[in-house]
Design a protein around this motif. Structure first.
Motif, PDB file in Angstrom:
ATOM      1  N   GLY A  14       5.088  12.416   5.940  1.00 56.09           N
ATOM      2  CA  GLY A  14       5.355  13.849   5.807  1.00 56.09           C
ATOM      3  C   GLY A  14       4.667  14.378   4.557  1.00 56.09           C
ATOM      4  N   GLN A  15       5.452  14.952   3.649  1.00 59.02           N
ATOM      5  CA  GLN A  15       4.905  15.532   2.423  1.00 59.02           C
ATOM      6  C   GLN A  15       4.782  14.500   1.304  1.00 59.02           C
ATOM      7  OE1 GLN A  15       4.320  19.166   1.780  1.00 59.02           O
ATOM      8  NE2 GLN A  15       4.060  18.866   3.977  1.00 59.02           N
ATOM      9  N   ASN A  16       5.413  13.336   1.500  1.00 58.94           N
ATOM     10  CA  ASN A  16       5.596  12.454   0.356  1.00 58.94           C
ATOM     11  C   ASN A  16       4.967  11.077   0.489  1.00 58.94           C
ATOM     12  OD1 ASN A  16       7.254  13.971  -1.564  1.00 58.94           O
ATOM     13  ND2 ASN A  16       8.550  14.168   0.251  1.00 58.94           N
ATOM     14  N   LYS A  17       4.636  10.557  -0.688  1.00 58.27           N
ATOM     15  CA  LYS A  17       4.118   9.189  -0.723  1.00 58.27           C
ATOM     16  C   LYS A  17       5.302   8.233  -0.709  1.00 58.27           C
ATOM     17  CE  LYS A  17       1.864   9.944  -4.545  1.00 58.27           C
ATOM     18  NZ  LYS A  17       1.061   9.765  -5.750  1.00 58.27           N
ATOM     19  N   TRP A  49       9.166   6.157  -4.113  1.00 53.43           N
ATOM     20  CA  TRP A  49       9.029   7.442  -3.437  1.00 53.43           C
ATOM     21  C   TRP A  49       8.301   8.411  -4.367  1.00 53.43           C
ATOM     22  CZ3 TRP A  49      10.894  12.492  -3.998  1.00 53.43           C
ATOM     23  CH2 TRP A  49      10.906  13.278  -2.818  1.00 53.43           C
ATOM     24  N   GLY A  50       7.349   9.179  -3.833  1.00 53.66           N
ATOM     25  CA  GLY A  50       6.659  10.205  -4.629  1.00 53.66           C
ATOM     26  C   GLY A  50       5.964   9.617  -5.845  1.00 53.66           C
ATOM     27  N   ASP A  51       6.202  10.236  -7.007  1.00 50.65           N
ATOM     28  CA  ASP A  51       5.509   9.821  -8.221  1.00 50.65           C
ATOM     29  C   ASP A  51       5.876   8.407  -8.684  1.00 50.65           C
ATOM     30  OD1 ASP A  51       4.255  12.208  -8.271  1.00 50.65           O
ATOM     31  OD2 ASP A  51       5.627  13.145  -9.722  1.00 50.65           O
ATOM     32  N   GLU A  52       7.017   7.921  -8.197  1.00 48.11           N
ATOM     33  CA  GLU A  52       7.402   6.552  -8.571  1.00 48.11           C
ATOM     34  C   GLU A  52       6.343   5.541  -8.136  1.00 48.11           C
ATOM     35  OE1 GLU A  52      12.151   7.370  -7.596  1.00 48.11           O
ATOM     36  OE2 GLU A  52      11.002   5.936  -6.406  1.00 48.11           O
ATOM     37  N   LYS A  95       0.846  -1.205   0.000  1.00 48.50           N
ATOM     38  CA  LYS A  95       0.000   0.000   0.000  1.00 48.50           C
ATOM     39  C   LYS A  95       0.879   1.253   0.000  1.00 48.50           C
ATOM     40  CE  LYS A  95      -4.441  -1.269   1.934  1.00 48.50           C
ATOM     41  NZ  LYS A  95      -4.461  -2.318   2.985  1.00 48.50           N
ATOM     42  N   THR A  96       0.408   2.263  -0.703  1.00 53.99           N
ATOM     43  CA  THR A  96       1.119   3.537  -0.682  1.00 53.99           C
ATOM     44  C   THR A  96       0.725   4.287   0.588  1.00 53.99           C
ATOM     45  OG1 THR A  96       1.100   3.619  -3.075  1.00 53.99           O
ATOM     46  CG2 THR A  96       1.467   5.700  -1.945  1.00 53.99           C
ATOM     47  N   THR A  97       1.723   4.776   1.311  1.00 55.85           N
ATOM     48  CA  THR A  97       1.428   5.542   2.516  1.00 55.85           C
ATOM     49  C   THR A  97       2.038   6.930   2.385  1.00 55.85           C
ATOM     50  OG1 THR A  97       3.412   4.645   3.524  1.00 55.85           O
ATOM     51  CG2 THR A  97       1.340   3.537   4.055  1.00 55.85           C
TER      52      THR A  97
END
Lengths: 215, 487
Positions: free
Chosen positions: A106-109, A127-130, A101-103
């Motif tokens: 802070g500011q980032n997925k 990380w992020g858009d990846e 699951k994506t969590t």
């Protein structure tokens, strides 16, 4: 075996020896579909070359071909050979087996995943858009990646300096044992900057169990 | 191909600097973080390097072989990305061409084989337009392009891009009917095979927007069958299997009745058709099973059956299913996949004797993906189809091997599969074609006998003495195998 695949989508996996004087790469075709490299060759240049039909039909196992330098990618490391380090120095290629699951941290997925090549598996952190850019079954190439501890978990990731790119789908053999994240590492007594394997915590991922085939 | 690695950051950096130009030159729908493919890069680079010389006045100099190859790539890229200048680019090509357009067509073929599903809609339109032009020019190799385009027509897919591809290819056949008949008559059997197969899907659903296309497809198939039966006849037995799936369409019902009861209706000068058994006794070439599988699906199936070890195939099967069988109607594709595995993928002995996933195991899994009874029945028919009229002089052992191995290997843990398959086979023998039952009994029994004689299984005892199987079935099997010898 070449003809079974139809050209030129065929990936010719090769091991290469660098001829510095000629600035040419001579390549030995080891196998057309099932990669195996002799232990004596400790660098791997693994690349999908697109050859024109006549070249492919002439190449066979054990053949030597010469191509100009620059047409072949980086020296890639096999997952079984990665060692935890605080450096962005890992170039490799793997297939994405499963995403968790994506969590949001802070500011980032962030998103945990299981990736593997033909020698080993490892936990990967997107990380992020990846997180949304890849699906299971994607073949991904990683440049300047880092294999290190994050909150106590040993993870491979691109980090700020690394790059990820989807280079294919499906057509990659993989194993789920060993899992490099499920190994207990200790500092190398002979080299304070490096680690050595102490023991195997689990042969397979404890986060992503392997599915069982029924037939 | 530069995977965009090594210089990873640099390459991406320079792309974003030229962001606008680069985006405009794309041929494919690029996902985020997806590397550009080698073929796309080679066309784009050729176009970028020659862009100024792609406008009139064109150079009169004769290009070197390398320049000629580069020009072909640049012009193809220009045709695909500059629709408003496409006619001019073709004129440029006409002025240059020295190889009967073979290089140009070869580039189109590679695009179709490797990138077609990913091409931008506008690029697809241009590619089909360019293909049409190459047909008009009788360019060398255009038949291979049309063959590969047929492979991208998906069964059980009612989306706009797929229906549009059907429409464009049907239209091309109507417009170029006589030229194709003269140049490449073999394409008619491929067109017929493709459209009969998709018509089975197109007649299953009632969609208003599908009607005009369906009428065109029926019209083309009927025209080919009625006027050029000698071209369809050589497809062999699978043509009957397809026509039987269309029995509810009045035009095809009439054709099937004529094939069976009035064969002379198809006679033309130099061709005499006597009896449907002529078709049944002709094995369908593997090219037709290949025709119904997209190149990408072919790569994945062959990879699975060449590289993955039995017991470790689960993830690859899941990925395959997620990509190709991800909607309820996609189960109708399994028929084509099973035909492909039986008829077109014949692994060498080293693979058969290794621990690689065998064909029967993959077919066993595909059977479990069928939900509807009639889809399942069609898959079983596809699996046994070459058994019914088996004749070892024309037929291939490899086509019938998976069905027997699946029955035998399912006995220990999945005897219900063995039961269902054997029951279906006996039912086929009795009912598939009552008037030709003797031929079918002979075909099926000789199939069993050859499989034992060639050592595919040591004997049929595992089936005939399997206590978990219904005694009636075992008796039926024994009778069938010996009946063939007596007959």
């Amino acid at each position: 075996m070449v003809s079974n695949f139809g050209w030129p989508r065929l990936s010719v996996f090769i091991s290469c020896l660098l001829h510095l004087k000629l600035r040419l790469l001579s390549i030995v075709v080891v196998s057309c579909d099932n990669i195996w490299f002799p232990k004596s060759v400790n660098i791997r240049r693994n690349h999908s070359l697109t050859w024109e039909e006549p070249v492919v039909s002439r190449l066979g196992q054990g053949d030597v071909a010469v191509v100009a330098e620059g047409t072949i990618g980086e020296i890639m490391v096999l997952l079984k050979d990665i060692i935890p380090a605080a450096q962005n120095n890992i170039d490799t290629k793997f297939i994405l087996l499963e995403k968790g699951k994506t969590t949001v941290e802070g500011q980032n997925k962030i998103c945990m995943a299981l990736v593997a090549d033909e020698t080993a598996a490892v936990h990967f952190q997107f990380w992020g858009d990846e997180c949304n850019a890849f699906n299971s079954g994607d073949i991904i190439s990683l440049t300047n990646g880092i294999f290190s501890y994050q909150h106590g978990n040993l993870l491979l990731r691109a980090g700020k300096r690394g790059n990820l790119a989807k280079v294919g789908e499906f057509t990659m053999v993989f194993v789920e044992t060993p899992n490099m994240s499920e190994i207990h590492w200790i500092p190398d007594p002979n080299n304070s900057k490096s680690y050595i394997k102490e023991y195997v915590i689990s042969p397979v991922s404890r986060i992503f169990p392997s599915p069982v085939s029924d037939m | 191909m530069d995977l965009g690695k090594g210089k990873g950051k640099g390459a991406i950096g320079s792309r974003s600097r030229l962001g606008f130009v680069w985006m405009a030159l794309r041929l494919t729908v690029a996902a985020a973080l997806e590397a550009e493919s080698a073929i796309e890069a080679s066309l784009r680079e050729a176009f970028e390097s020659l862009q100024p010389s792609l406008r009139p006045p064109f150079s009169l100099a004769i290009p070197s072989p390398d320049q000629y190859a580069l020009l072909n790539r640049a012009i193809l890229h220009a045709v695909l990305t500059e629709p408003h200048f496409a006619v001019t680019h073709f004129k440029h090509l006409h002025a240059l061409v020295t190889d009967g357009y073979a290089s140009f067509v070869h580039l189109i073929l590679n695009l179709v084989l490797l990138l077609f599903p990913k091409l931008l809609p506008s690029v697809k339109t241009q590619l089909l337009w360019a293909t049409h032009q190459t047909v008009r020019l009788s360019a060398i190799g255009y038949d291979a392009v049309l063959f590969s385009l047929f492979r991208h027509i998906s069964a059980a897919d009612y989306t706009e891009p797929n229906l549009s591809l059907c429409f464009q290819l049907v239209t091309l056949f109507f417009e170029q009917f006589h030229r194709l008949l003269e140049d490449a008559p073999h394409l008619f059997s491929f067109a017929l095979y493709t459209f009969l197969r998709v018509l089975a899907d197109h007649s299953r659903v009632t969609l208003q927007q599908l009607e005009p296309l369906k009428r065109l497809e029926i019209h083309l198939c009927v025209k080919i069958l009625r006027e050029h039966f000698h071209l369809c006849f050589k497809i062999g037995r699978d043509i009957i299997r397809l026509l039987q799936d269309l029995i509810h369409v009045p035009e095809f019902k009439a054709i099937l009745q004529d094939i069976v009861y009035n064969p002379s209706a198809f006679n033309v000068v130099g061709f005499k058709f006597n009896d449907v058994s002529q078709i049944f006794s002709t094995r369908t070439s593997s090219r037709y099973s290949l025709l119904r599988i997209s190149p990408e699906m072919e790569t994945q199936l062959r990879f699975l059956l060449t590289n993955i070890k039995l017991g470790h195939q689960k993830r690859h099967q899941l990925w395959f299913a997620n990509k190709f069988l991800n909607e309820p109607d996609k189960e109708f594709l399994i028929v084509d996949i099973v035909r492909f595995i039986c008829c077109a993928h014949h692994p060498p002995n080293e693979i058969i004797q290794s621990d690689i996933v065998p064909r029967w195991a993959l077919i066993g899994w595909l059977l479990t993906c069928c939900r509807r009874n009639h889809a399942m029945a069609n898959v079983k028919l596809a699996l046994f189809y070459d058994w019914l009229f088996f004749d070892e002089r024309v037929d291939n052992l490899m086509n019938i091997e998976p069905a027997l191995l699946l029955m035998v290997h399912s006995v220990p843990k999945y005897v219900e599969i063995t039961h269902a398959l054997l029951e279906f086979l006996l039912h086929l023998v009795d009912n598939y074609d009552v008037e030709r039952k003797t031929i079918i009994v002979k075909g099926v029994s000789s199939a069993f006998q050859l499989l034992v004689r060639k050592g595919v299984v040591p004997s049929l005892d595992i089936l005939t003495s399997c206590s978990a199987l219904n005694p009636g079935l075992r008796e039926g099997l024994k009778r069938l195998v010996s009946g063939g010898t007596a007959g």
